[in-house]
Design a protein around this motif. Structure first.
Motif, mmCIF file in Angstrom:
data_model
loop_
_atom_site.group_PDB
_atom_site.id
_atom_site.type_symbol
_atom_site.label_atom_id
_atom_site.label_comp_id
_atom_site.label_asym_id
_atom_site.label_seq_id
_atom_site.Cartn_x
_atom_site.Cartn_y
_atom_site.Cartn_z
ATOM 1 N N VAL A 130 1.150 -1.680 0.098
ATOM 2 C CA VAL A 130 0.121 0.188 0.355
ATOM 3 C C VAL A 130 0.918 1.234 -0.060
ATOM 4 C CG1 VAL A 130 -2.047 -1.211 1.159
ATOM 5 C CG2 VAL A 130 -0.467 0.271 2.232
ATOM 6 N N ARG A 131 0.576 1.902 -1.403
ATOM 7 C CA ARG A 131 1.218 4.159 -0.518
ATOM 8 C C ARG A 131 -0.153 4.536 -0.411
ATOM 9 N NH1 ARG A 131 4.485 0.413 0.427
ATOM 10 N NH2 ARG A 131 6.544 0.191 -0.814
ATOM 11 N N PRO A 132 -0.099 5.602 0.199
ATOM 12 C CA PRO A 132 1.330 5.650 1.206
ATOM 13 C C PRO A 132 0.834 4.765 2.218
ATOM 14 C CG PRO A 132 -0.476 7.342 1.798
ATOM 15 C CD PRO A 132 -0.930 6.894 0.351
ATOM 16 N N ALA A 133 2.157 4.137 2.982
ATOM 17 C CA ALA A 133 1.920 2.879 4.197
ATOM 18 C C ALA A 133 1.200 3.346 4.927
ATOM 19 C CB ALA A 133 3.664 2.604 3.906
ATOM 20 N N LEU A 134 0.309 1.956 5.847
ATOM 21 C CA LEU A 134 -0.322 2.942 7.177
ATOM 22 C C LEU A 134 0.192 2.070 7.866
ATOM 23 C CD1 LEU A 134 -3.905 1.969 4.675
ATOM 24 C CD2 LEU A 134 -2.458 4.095 4.861
ATOM 25 N N PRO A 135 0.123 2.076 9.000
ATOM 26 C CA PRO A 135 -0.337 1.096 10.554
ATOM 27 C C PRO A 135 -0.839 0.371 9.685
ATOM 28 C CG PRO A 135 -0.358 4.112 10.759
ATOM 29 C CD PRO A 135 -0.046 3.945 9.648
ATOM 30 N N GLY A 136 -0.579 -0.978 10.663
ATOM 31 C CA GLY A 136 -1.264 -1.765 10.893
ATOM 32 C C GLY A 136 -0.722 -2.757 9.943
ATOM 33 N N TYR A 137 0.265 -2.156 9.141
ATOM 34 C CA TYR A 137 -0.007 -3.198 7.816
ATOM 35 C C TYR A 137 1.772 -4.074 7.757
ATOM 36 C CZ TYR A 137 -4.108 -2.404 4.734
ATOM 37 O OH TYR A 137 -5.199 -2.439 4.416
ATOM 38 N N SER A 138 1.786 -4.335 6.907
ATOM 39 C CA SER A 138 3.002 -5.387 6.918
ATOM 40 C C SER A 138 4.357 -4.346 6.615
ATOM 41 C CB SER A 138 2.882 -6.982 5.622
ATOM 42 O OG SER A 138 4.252 -7.494 5.903
ATOM 43 N N ILE A 139 5.403 -4.611 7.264
ATOM 44 C CA ILE A 139 7.052 -4.324 6.820
ATOM 45 C C ILE A 139 7.586 -4.994 7.376
ATOM 46 C CG2 ILE A 139 6.838 -2.576 9.599
ATOM 47 C CD1 ILE A 139 7.162 -1.046 7.574
ATOM 48 N N GLY A 140 8.905 -4.502 6.900
ATOM 49 C CA GLY A 140 10.239 -5.476 7.676
ATOM 50 C C GLY A 140 11.550 -4.995 6.673
ATOM 51 N N HIS A 141 12.525 -5.454 7.646
ATOM 52 C CA HIS A 141 13.755 -5.150 6.999
ATOM 53 C C HIS A 141 13.929 -6.175 6.563
ATOM 54 C CE1 HIS A 141 17.878 -6.251 7.065
ATOM 55 N NE2 HIS A 141 18.444 -4.331 7.863
ATOM 56 N N ASP A 248 10.411 9.082 1.452
ATOM 57 C CA ASP A 248 9.799 10.534 1.741
ATOM 58 C C ASP A 248 8.624 10.296 2.308
ATOM 59 O OD1 ASP A 248 7.973 11.926 -0.440
ATOM 60 O OD2 ASP A 248 9.753 11.565 -1.803
ATOM 61 N N ALA A 249 7.947 11.407 2.661
ATOM 62 C CA ALA A 249 7.034 11.600 2.961
ATOM 63 C C ALA A 249 5.893 11.376 2.680
ATOM 64 C CB ALA A 249 6.641 13.230 3.208
ATOM 65 N N ARG A 250 5.361 11.263 1.110
ATOM 66 C CA ARG A 250 4.418 10.779 0.917
ATOM 67 C C ARG A 250 4.119 9.672 1.251
ATOM 68 N NH1 ARG A 250 6.022 13.475 -4.865
ATOM 69 N NH2 ARG A 250 8.047 12.542 -4.325
ATOM 70 N N ASN A 251 5.161 8.564 1.608
ATOM 71 C CA ASN A 251 5.782 6.889 1.336
ATOM 72 C C ASN A 251 4.403 6.832 2.843
ATOM 73 O OD1 ASN A 251 6.607 6.319 -1.109
ATOM 74 N ND2 ASN A 251 8.463 6.142 0.213
ATOM 75 N N VAL A 252 4.157 7.862 3.507
ATOM 76 C CA VAL A 252 3.715 7.531 4.715
ATOM 77 C C VAL A 252 2.580 8.092 5.316
ATOM 78 C CG1 VAL A 252 5.643 6.027 5.546
ATOM 79 C CG2 VAL A 252 5.612 8.549 5.854
ATOM 80 N N THR A 253 1.791 7.622 6.319
ATOM 81 C CA THR A 253 0.294 8.265 7.007
ATOM 82 C C THR A 253 0.179 7.866 8.071
ATOM 83 O OG1 THR A 253 -1.919 9.595 6.445
ATOM 84 C CG2 THR A 253 -1.272 6.821 5.916
#
Length: 365
Positions: A130-141, A248-253
């Motif tokens: 998802v873009r922008p990336a949302l809290p609650g979604y998958s992420i990881g190193h 980039d600031a546009r990548n997250v909310t």
């Protein structure tokens, strides 16, 4: 190093649901209790906390024990008003099968004990891109499986400019203490820092690698810093937490699953109803069982780490939910999920996370 995501068996899930239902009903019954009765309950728990501090090390050293906290006594499936020194074990055994010296006495220094089976506590992913990336979604190193994007935070350790005296967009005469700082992604050390192994600048993918995140195409941030996790007998931990800098600031909310941002920062209290949004189990509710627990958490090949001053809730997570923001029903952030079993879930206090990493939760207030 990637790891399999921990999943619970049907029997484990059933045990967790049974405990959660009991606590939810008990919390609902107690919600209308007058303040005087709540104060009396807090006073009664003080003695238990004192005994916990005194005997915690020897209890945690016993075979099969994975945690200890002040919580309510359970008799069968019925919760009592009596506070007890609750000892969490991987499996309840008959007395004849317990190794000598590992028994839990019925009382310690006049305080009632309670033994609760929770299984092994493991460091624990919506899973699409998802873009922008949302809290609650998958992420990881890039070198792990997947975890959860917990929240956006403001970095209060770093000014938005690098000059010795801050005269940036805030206007002439404003010092660093007035600077709003940078916006960072908050999750766990074992999600963003690959359990102490990440280096500043390492790529953070959304979704995480387990969910199809591609290196480097799905880079959403770079690793910033973490609080190192201490293993073995060399010390204890307060938080499993780390930060990443968005590319980039546009990548997250800041809006949790795109709906609403956290409203503020609060604190977890016993019997509080709470919720979280995570990669695997998505939106789940739970009840706070304890707020000053000590637990032993299995990080796999890295070993066992002791965490003190932790929040325990009823089971509300599965593998990949690590990093989820724990909130009360007013959407105040109160904790950071990082470990658990099918029966209980473990969270850092959010205030401990903020103080340790030098950040503030981005909220609507």
């Amino acid at each position: 190093m990637t790891r399999d995501l921990k999943q619970w068996s049907g029997a484990q899930q059933s045990a967790g649901k049974k405990l959660a239902d009991n606590w939810a009903g008990f919390a609902a019954k107690k919600a209308g209790e007058p303040d005087k009765q709540r104060l009396e309950a807090m006073e009664a728990s003080a003695k238990v906390t004192e005994v916990q501090e005194k005997h915690e090390a020897e209890i945690m050293a016993k075979e099969n024990v994975v945690g200890v906290a002040c919580s309510n006594k359970m008799k069968g499936t019925t919760l009592k008003d009596t506070p007890a020194l609750t000892v969490y074990v991987t499996k309840k055994e008959k007395s004849a099968n317990i190794a000598k010296g590992s028994e839990i006495p019925a009382e310690i220094d006049g305080v009632t004990t309670d033994v609760v089976e929770v299984g092994e506590l493991n460091a624990l992913a919506f899973n699409t891109r998802v873009r922008p990336a949302l809290p609650g979604y998958s992420i990881g190193h890039y070198n792990i499986t997947a975890g959860t994007f917990g929240a956006l935070v403001r970095d209060v350790r770093r000014c938005c400019c690098e000059s010795e005296h801050c005269h940036c967009r805030h206007g002439h005469g404003h010092g660093r203490q007035d600077c709003k700082g940078d916006i960072l992604i908050l999750s766990n050390n074992h999600v963003l820092a690959d359990v102490n192994k990440a280096r500043p600048g390492d790529k953070i993918l959304q979704p995480g690698p387990f969910d199809g995140g591609l290196y480097p195409a799905d880079t959403v941030a770079t690793f910033e810093r973490t609080e190192e996790i201490v293993f073995g007998a060399s010390g204890y931990n307060l938080v499993d937490a780390a930060l990443a800098r968005p590319t980039d600031a546009r990548n997250v909310t800041a809006s949790i699953i795109g709906a609403a941002a956290p409203t503020g920062v609060g604190q977890a209290l016993p019997l509080m109803n709470v919720l979280k949004v995570g990669r695997t189990t998505e939106v789940t509710q739970g009840v706070v069982l304890a707020t000053n627990a000590t637990v032993a958490v299995n990080f796999g090949a890295e070993g066992i780490a002791i965490f003190r001053h932790q929040i325990i809730t009823t089971g509300m997570s599965a593998g990949g939910d690590s990093g989820s923001l724990l909130m009360d029903f007013d959407l105040n952030g109160v904790g950071l999920l990082f470990a658990g079993s099918a029966v209980i879930t473990i969270h850092n206090h959010l205030l401990d996370v903020q103080n340790t990493l030098g950040v503030e939760l981005v909220t609507t207030r």
